[in-house]
Motif scaffolding. Structure first.
Motif, PDB file in Angstrom:
ATOM      1  N   GLY A   1       0.803  -1.215   0.000  1.00 44.88           N
ATOM      2  CA  GLY A   1       0.000   0.000   0.000  1.00 44.88           C
ATOM      3  C   GLY A   1       0.833   1.259   0.000  1.00 44.88           C
ATOM      4  O   GLY A   1       0.415   2.296  -0.506  1.00 44.88           O
ATOM      5  N   LEU A   2       2.050   1.178   0.566  1.00 45.84           N
ATOM      6  CA  LEU A   2       2.946   2.336   0.615  1.00 45.84           C
ATOM      7  C   LEU A   2       3.633   2.608  -0.719  1.00 45.84           C
ATOM      8  O   LEU A   2       4.118   3.714  -0.952  1.00 45.84           O
ATOM      9  CB  LEU A   2       4.015   2.118   1.681  1.00 45.84           C
ATOM     10  CG  LEU A   2       3.635   2.428   3.128  1.00 45.84           C
ATOM     11  CD1 LEU A   2       4.632   1.777   4.079  1.00 45.84           C
ATOM     12  CD2 LEU A   2       3.612   3.925   3.352  1.00 45.84           C
ATOM     13  N   LYS A   3       3.683   1.622  -1.565  1.00 47.38           N
ATOM     14  CA  LYS A   3       4.524   1.696  -2.767  1.00 47.38           C
ATOM     15  C   LYS A   3       4.278   2.941  -3.599  1.00 47.38           C
ATOM     16  O   LYS A   3       5.222   3.604  -4.042  1.00 47.38           O
ATOM     17  CB  LYS A   3       4.310   0.443  -3.630  1.00 47.38           C
ATOM     18  CG  LYS A   3       5.193   0.399  -4.871  1.00 47.38           C
ATOM     19  CD  LYS A   3       5.030  -0.905  -5.614  1.00 47.38           C
ATOM     20  CE  LYS A   3       5.882  -0.937  -6.870  1.00 47.38           C
ATOM     21  NZ  LYS A   3       7.320  -0.815  -6.581  1.00 47.38           N
ATOM     22  N   ASP A   4       3.019   3.305  -3.790  1.00 47.40           N
ATOM     23  CA  ASP A   4       2.702   4.430  -4.676  1.00 47.40           C
ATOM     24  C   ASP A   4       2.421   5.725  -3.929  1.00 47.40           C
ATOM     25  O   ASP A   4       1.954   6.694  -4.529  1.00 47.40           O
ATOM     26  CB  ASP A   4       1.498   4.068  -5.557  1.00 47.40           C
ATOM     27  CG  ASP A   4       1.804   2.914  -6.499  1.00 47.40           C
ATOM     28  OD1 ASP A   4       2.941   2.858  -7.009  1.00 47.40           O
ATOM     29  OD2 ASP A   4       0.917   2.062  -6.709  1.00 47.40           O
ATOM     30  N   LEU A   5       2.706   5.754  -2.626  1.00 45.56           N
ATOM     31  CA  LEU A   5       2.484   6.978  -1.861  1.00 45.56           C
ATOM     32  C   LEU A   5       3.721   7.873  -1.915  1.00 45.56           C
ATOM     33  O   LEU A   5       4.834   7.382  -2.085  1.00 45.56           O
ATOM     34  CB  LEU A   5       2.134   6.645  -0.409  1.00 45.56           C
ATOM     35  CG  LEU A   5       0.816   5.900  -0.193  1.00 45.56           C
ATOM     36  CD1 LEU A   5       0.536   5.742   1.299  1.00 45.56           C
ATOM     37  CD2 LEU A   5      -0.342   6.615  -0.867  1.00 45.56           C
TER      38      LEU A   5
END
Length: 745
Positions: A267-271
């Protein structure tokens, strides 16, 4: 404003003698600063090579470039920011690599880099401060505080809860996007990344001891406790059986913890921002009795590879704090020999050492560090935050063998970074599997597009949405949440004209989550849109509104998340909003949702009573059109795009005002505030409120009008109303509500 008794959300604003005519003082215009590209301290030729850095991921693993980040400190732990390319050496599997990319990235905030994120906990007689909604370019740090309640003991949970509250109250900084996530609860909506401290407080309230996890009441399993019910087994063999069963159970929960972390990192990858996970845990074992725990170790390695590709640093904190390894008051050794007692105490010591080893390994492999043997968990979190000041970005061109498949498997490559200057320490990621990033990104299905949009902490995307969620209460139907979503029709693709008609298709998915992360309500529909060609431009100008009504059975924090997908172009947009539903039954001063509009809805009263916000907007538009005035749909309660110098009408309901025993009337005062980027730009006078002749003084309608100054700077604003009940106890005499709007030129 008139309020329907059947539907208590305020939806029709009317002019009244109670309305305030106030003009905010001129505010100094401030530019919306984007996060400046990383501050580079390097030679001229290095600046040229890293000039395109802002368009790249922080960490890349591809056939053309392997890029990693490194933090360098001196012997006292101070950051070193003046190194150049020649000061570094990078090795892959002990083979030195030639650096092709080099830069220093500063993540320290500048005074005007991001809006402030004030605490929502104010003084007893001060109103709560509305949260600031960050744009992606304003995010400086993205932080996931992960509470490993699958492993945590009862006593650890207590100290972790207090530390999390201190973080939200004192340590959270401007530009921080934060989530508080429990490994044993999945990823609920209230655990998504946010700047809204109300949402974070709600997540902290859900942090409790997980009786189904592997954590005990104390930091360690109790020694002794009675004779074994062996079923024919001897005491020693039965103890061995118990130990093996406990180890298998611990391994299963450890893999569960790592699986939850895997999901979080994805979930953090594209933040945006400097991304980190702070894992608060009682640990897990990678080695036991000098043997590798292959099941857990394999899960860790895969997590490390994923974290490195997602540019996520993992920091770990031992939530057990400083422990005594001898016997405790909870232990019962009366029936045990001294040798058995010694063996159990040794096992306890080994378990602490091995479980700390797992936490240390995970942090070290991703470029973070491990905080252990300290009772100051909040201090450990502060150390992590201090580590987010900046980093060096190093890149090299990999050899072809790096991504070679051998016997159907990809090799795990070790990375090491060294600094030539004496007395310095460097931390960096330590390895990756030889799989190019391109192969790890499968094509998104329509369902995956929707899920991605729903879990994003940011509003909108390719389709622009405006979401307005309002709390209301009715004596007959109870509490409810009404949400109206405005969809910009210009972002929807329509077919070529056929027989005078244009057609489009949109998919709408909406989820309402409670404070435990569980779904309270959901809705998914496909709409086939048909509009006459001569009416298409009007639809493009005005957009269209989608309404959701959700009954609320109990008080608490709720969040609505909505995603819209254009079936023809596959473009997606999303929006989300958090609502606190109070307990009306406690008879405390409470306000309904706040409705604001950029035109005078009082004219609508002449034609018909209106019960919903979208109907109010449509009714007012028709009145204006009939009067020959220009229709301004963008100023409706659903959209709230206002211009300088305009009059803003607002309205809400006041619940549970205390009544004077003699006059049977409330004694209320009201105030209106205007905020931009979390800072107050205008404060109206505190005025007495006249409830008038109302049939139900437990549900009092209130209205007002505010004129926006002609010299206010464009941007995102929040209108906040404050109500003070002079008859209530000091602790409960103040209530507030707010709504955002955009000021355009």
């Amino acid at each position: 404003m008139r309020f329907s008794r059947a539907i208590t959300v305020v939806l029709l604003l009317v002019a009244s003698a109670l309305a305030q005519q106030q003009t905010p003082a001129a505010s100094q215009q401030t530019k919306d600063n984007q996060n400046a590209p990383a501050k580079e301290k390097q030679s001229a030729k290095d600046k040229k090579e890293s000039s395109a850095r802002d368009k790249e991921d922080v960490v890349r693993i591809s056939v053309t470039l392997v890029q990693i980040d490194a933090v360098v400190t001196d012997e006292k732990g101070r950051f070193v920011t003046d190194l150049e390319r020649g000061d570094f050496e990078v090795f892959e599997d002990d083979r030195r690599q030639h650096l092709t990319n080099f830069s220093y990235i500063s993540t320290e905030p500048t005074p005007r880099e991001a809006p402030s994120t004030p605490s929502t906990r104010s003084g007893r007689n001060l109103p709560l401060v509305p949260p600031v909604r960050l744009r992606p370019d304003q995010v400086r740090r993205t932080i996931a505080l992960v509470v490993d309640d699958l492993s945590m003991s009862f006593e650890s949970v207590h100290f972790v809860r207090e530390s999390l509250k201190k973080f939200v109250d004192e340590q959270m900084q401007p530009g921080d996007l934060v989530a508080i996530i429990r490994t044993g609860a999945g990823i609920g909506a209230l655990q998504q990344f946010t700047t809204d401290k109300r949402l974070l407080y709600a997540a902290i309230e859900r942090v409790r001891w997980n009786m189904m996890g592997r954590g005990h009441v104390g930091a360690f399993r109790r020694i002794g406790g009675g004779a074994p019910a062996d079923g024919g087994l001897g005491a020693e063999e039965f103890q061995r059986f118990k130990d093996e069963t406990e180890r298998a159970r611990e391994d299963a929960f450890s893999v569960g913890t790592l699986g939850a972390l895997n999901f979080i990192v994805r979930g953090l990858k594209d933040l945006p921002g400097r991304k980190s996970v702070i894992l608060l845990s009682d640990g897990f074992e990678l080695f036991r009795a000098r043997e590798q725990n292959y099941k857990v170790l394999d899960a860790v390695r895969r997590l490390v590879d994923l974290a490195n590709r997602a540019s996520v640093i993992v920091y770990t904190i031992d939530a057990r704090g400083l422990q005594t390894l001898g016997l405790t008051a909870a232990d019962s050794t009366a029936s045990m020999s001294s040798q058995e007692v010694r063996r159990q105490v040794d096992n306890r010591s080994d378990h602490l050492f091995n479980s700390q080893g797992g936490l240390g390994y995970l942090a070290y492999q991703t470029g973070g560090f491990f905080v252990r043997n300290t009772n100051d968990i909040a201090g450990g979190i502060n150390r992590v935050l201090d580590d987010q000041k900046g980093y060096y970005l190093l890149g090299y061109i990999p050899e072809q063998s790096t991504f070679k498949v051998v016997q159907g498997r990809r090799k795990f490559h070790k990375i090491s970074v060294k600094v030539k200057r004496a007395g310095l320490r460097v931390r960096s990621r330590t390895g990756f599997y030889g799989v190019p990033d391109e192969e790890t990104r499968p094509a998104e299905t329509p369902a995956q597009q929707i899920v991605t949009a729903l879990t994003s902490p940011f509003t909108s995307g390719d389709i622009h949405l405006k979401l307005t969620s309002l709390f209301g209460h009715d004596p007959k139907i109870g509490s409810f949440m009404r949400s109206i979503m405005h969809i910009d029709a210009r972002d929807i693709s329509f077919s070529e004209e056929q027989d005078g008609w244009r057609k489009g298709e949109v998919n709408i998915v909406a989820f309402t989550f409670g404070d435990n992360g569980q779904v309270v309500d959901s809705e998914g529909r496909t709409y086939n849109l048909s509009v006459r060609s001569d009416g298409l431009q009007k639809l493009m100008d005005q957009g269209f509104v989608y309404t959701l009504n959700v009954p609320i059975k109990k008080p608490g924090g709720y969040q609505l998340r909505v995603a819209v997908r254009d079936a023809r172009t596959e473009r997606v947009g999303s929006a989300n909003q958090f609502i606190e539903v109070p307990d009306i039954g406690k008879n405390r001063l409470t306000l309904s949702g706040l409705v604001i509009s950029g035109y005078d809805l009082s004219k609508a009263r002449k034609t018909a009573a209106t019960e919903t916000a979208d109907q109010a907007a449509q009714q007012a538009a028709s009145v204006r059109e009939g009067a020959g005035e220009d229709v301004e749909p963008m100023t409706s309660p659903a959209v709230r795009m206002l211009r300088r110098g305009i009059d803003v009408d607002y309205g809400f309901l006041i619940y549970n005002a205390q009544l004077d025993p003699k006059t049977k009337q409330p004694q209320l005062e009201t105030q209106v505030l205007l905020l931009k980027d979390g800072k107050q730009v205008f404060a109206g006078k505190v005025n007495p409120f006249n409830a008038g002749e109302q049939p139900d003084l437990k549900h009092i309608p209130a209205t007002g009008r505010l004129r926006l100054g002609s010299d206010l700077a464009p941007g995102e604003y929040v209108l906040q109303v404050v109500v003070i009940d002079k008859l209530a106890k000091e602790k409960y005499r103040l209530a507030t509500q707010w709504m955002d709007f955009e000021l355009v030129k």
